[in-house]
Write an enzyme that holds these catalytic residues in place. Structure first.
Site, PDB file in Angstrom:
ATOM      1  N   LYS A  13      32.380  24.508  54.205  1.00  0.00           N
ATOM      2  CA  LYS A  13      31.901  24.566  55.817  1.00  0.00           C
ATOM      3  C   LYS A  13      30.733  25.301  55.763  1.00  0.00           C
ATOM      4  O   LYS A  13      29.895  25.135  55.719  1.00  0.00           O
ATOM      5  CB  LYS A  13      32.773  25.669  57.178  1.00  0.00           C
ATOM      6  CG  LYS A  13      33.584  26.152  56.167  1.00  0.00           C
ATOM      7  CD  LYS A  13      34.577  27.094  57.908  1.00  0.00           C
ATOM      8  CE  LYS A  13      34.981  28.001  57.811  1.00  0.00           C
ATOM      9  NZ  LYS A  13      35.833  27.810  55.791  1.00  0.00           N
ATOM     10  N   ARG A  88      38.405  34.528  62.895  1.00  0.00           N
ATOM     11  CA  ARG A  88      38.731  33.713  62.106  1.00  0.00           C
ATOM     12  C   ARG A  88      40.149  34.207  62.859  1.00  0.00           C
ATOM     13  O   ARG A  88      41.365  33.924  62.527  1.00  0.00           O
ATOM     14  CB  ARG A  88      39.264  34.560  61.019  1.00  0.00           C
ATOM     15  CG  ARG A  88      38.433  33.996  59.448  1.00  0.00           C
ATOM     16  CD  ARG A  88      38.748  34.940  58.443  1.00  0.00           C
ATOM     17  NE  ARG A  88      38.851  33.882  57.115  1.00  0.00           N
ATOM     18  CZ  ARG A  88      38.117  33.730  56.591  1.00  0.00           C
ATOM     19  NH1 ARG A  88      36.289  33.347  56.735  1.00  0.00           N
ATOM     20  NH2 ARG A  88      37.977  33.607  54.941  1.00  0.00           N
ATOM     21  N   ARG A 127      36.477  25.785  42.013  1.00  0.00           N
ATOM     22  CA  ARG A 127      35.057  26.204  43.305  1.00  0.00           C
ATOM     23  C   ARG A 127      34.454  27.190  41.366  1.00  0.00           C
ATOM     24  O   ARG A 127      35.694  27.918  41.480  1.00  0.00           O
ATOM     25  CB  ARG A 127      34.603  26.318  43.974  1.00  0.00           C
ATOM     26  CG  ARG A 127      33.758  27.788  44.386  1.00  0.00           C
ATOM     27  CD  ARG A 127      33.491  27.326  46.121  1.00  0.00           C
ATOM     28  NE  ARG A 127      34.312  28.496  46.934  1.00  0.00           N
ATOM     29  CZ  ARG A 127      34.091  28.535  48.453  1.00  0.00           C
ATOM     30  NH1 ARG A 127      34.609  28.178  49.195  1.00  0.00           N
ATOM     31  NH2 ARG A 127      35.772  30.068  48.055  1.00  0.00           N
ATOM     32  N   ARG A 171      45.337  33.073  50.864  1.00  0.00           N
ATOM     33  CA  ARG A 171      44.527  32.597  52.044  1.00  0.00           C
ATOM     34  C   ARG A 171      44.949  31.787  53.070  1.00  0.00           C
ATOM     35  O   ARG A 171      44.280  31.815  54.483  1.00  0.00           O
ATOM     36  CB  ARG A 171      43.283  32.502  51.605  1.00  0.00           C
ATOM     37  CG  ARG A 171      42.668  33.614  50.225  1.00  0.00           C
ATOM     38  CD  ARG A 171      41.647  33.407  49.833  1.00  0.00           C
ATOM     39  NE  ARG A 171      40.415  33.004  50.451  1.00  0.00           N
ATOM     40  CZ  ARG A 171      39.524  32.470  49.326  1.00  0.00           C
ATOM     41  NH1 ARG A 171      39.984  32.200  48.440  1.00  0.00           N
ATOM     42  NH2 ARG A 171      38.426  31.747  50.420  1.00  0.00           N
TER      43      ARG A 171
HETATM   44  P1  AMP Z   1      35.727  33.366  53.019  1.00  0.00           P
HETATM   45  O1  AMP Z   1      34.443  33.377  52.169  1.00  0.00           O
HETATM   46  O2  AMP Z   1      35.087  33.075  54.266  1.00  0.00           O
HETATM   47  O3  AMP Z   1      36.494  33.089  52.752  1.00  0.00           O
HETATM   48  O4  AMP Z   1      35.869  34.787  53.092  1.00  0.00           O
HETATM   49  C1  AMP Z   1      36.976  35.921  51.631  1.00  0.00           C
HETATM   50  C2  AMP Z   1      36.935  36.333  52.437  1.00  0.00           C
HETATM   51  O5  AMP Z   1      37.104  37.279  53.081  1.00  0.00           O
HETATM   52  C3  AMP Z   1      38.688  35.809  53.399  1.00  0.00           C
HETATM   53  O6  AMP Z   1      39.445  35.931  52.518  1.00  0.00           O
HETATM   54  C4  AMP Z   1      39.118  37.694  54.475  1.00  0.00           C
HETATM   55  O7  AMP Z   1      39.607  38.787  53.734  1.00  0.00           O
HETATM   56  C5  AMP Z   1      37.688  38.149  54.037  1.00  0.00           C
HETATM   57  N1  AMP Z   1      36.782  37.617  55.310  1.00  0.00           N
HETATM   58  C6  AMP Z   1      35.718  36.686  55.459  1.00  0.00           C
HETATM   59  N2  AMP Z   1      35.336  36.450  57.012  1.00  0.00           N
HETATM   60  C7  AMP Z   1      36.395  37.355  57.812  1.00  0.00           C
HETATM   61  C8  AMP Z   1      36.683  36.981  59.463  1.00  0.00           C
HETATM   62  N3  AMP Z   1      35.763  37.185  60.069  1.00  0.00           N
HETATM   63  N4  AMP Z   1      37.226  38.287  59.434  1.00  0.00           N
HETATM   64  C9  AMP Z   1      38.779  38.766  58.372  1.00  0.00           C
HETATM   65  N5  AMP Z   1      38.738  39.028  57.407  1.00  0.00           N
HETATM   66  C10 AMP Z   1      37.365  37.751  56.937  1.00  0.00           C
END
Ligand code: AMP
Length: 215
Positions: A13, A88, A127, A171
């Site tokens: 995404k 989230r 990745r 995750r």
């Molecule tokens: P992402 O790059 O979106 O996969 O985010 C990496 C990490 O950032 C996640 O595994 C969470 O630890 C934190 N994170 C990102 N977006 C959120 C969110 N909306 N709520 C809580 N933690 C977040």
């Protein structure tokens, strides 16, 4: 254009949000990118967030909601935005709705990227991110021309610490437990559009543009 891109970590995404952002001239707001920037700058928010991110856990709602609120309030978002990785949790979704209502706005669409767990693990473990610019590669599907070096800026390619297998699995579990309820949440509000997230970046992009131009 006020969109939310929803789907498991690694579904693609972020990459698609970059493309839509460039095509339609609306900013992509990625809470993951904002948090990583805070971690890199070693701000107090970054130091707090790092502990959660390293475990694959979600950062507390209050922290991420504050980050999004700050961004949505800027003139940059005058034409809309694409939220990538936010909301989230249901409390985050409720806060977003409240934030928009307060501005006389609402979401246009929530695009739910659908993919199998095996494909996600394969994508995340391959990745590689540039250590200097936002470029993202994949060892097998989107390799850089020169191994380990970014095509765009010559920076070193690295694996995000939370893309390692053990963290990826937590995750995904966190996603299933905390983010999955948002699918029903947005379906009930008639905002959800499902998109097949499998296959190449180009094929997903084609399906996404077709879907967006219908709405
Ligand atoms: P992402 O790059 O979106 O996969 O985010 C990496 C990490 O950032 C996640 O595994 C969470 O630890 C934190 N994170 C990102 N977006 C959120 C969110 N909306 N709520 C809580 N933690 C977040």
């Amino acid at each position: 254009m006020r969109l939310v891109f929803l789907g498991v970590p690694g579904v693609g995404k972020g990459t698609q949000a970059e493309m839509v952002s460039a095509k339609y001239g609306v900013p992509k707001i990625s809470t993951g990118d904002l948090l990583r920037a805070a971690v890199a700058q070693q701000t107090s928010l970054g130091k707090e967030a790092k502990q959660y991110m390293d475990r694959g856990d979600l950062v507390p709602d209050k922290v991420v909601i504050g980050l999004v609120e700050e961004k949505i309030g800027t003139s940059e978002c005058g034409k809309g935005f694409i939220l990538d990785g936010f909301p989230r949790t249901v409390p985050q979704a409720d806060s977003l709705a409240g934030l928009l209502v307060g501005k006389g706005l609402s979401l246009c669409r929530v695009i739910y990227f659908v993919i199998t767990r095996e494909e996600v693990i394969n994508r995340l473990s391959g990745r590689r991110n540039c250590s200097r610019c936002p470029a993202v590669y994949h060892l097998e599907f989107v390799p850089s021309k020169k191994e380990g070096i970014c095509d765009e800026c010559g920076g070193e390619l690295i694996q995000r610490s939370d893309d390692r297998k053990k963290t990826v699995e937590s995750r995904l579990t966190v996603y299933e437990e905390q983010t999955f309820p948002l699918i029903e949440y947005y379906r009930e509000k008639n905002l959800l559009a499902e998109l097949d997230g499998s296959g190449s970046v180009g094929s997903v992009q084609g399906r996404l543009i077709a879907l967006l131009s219908k709405s």
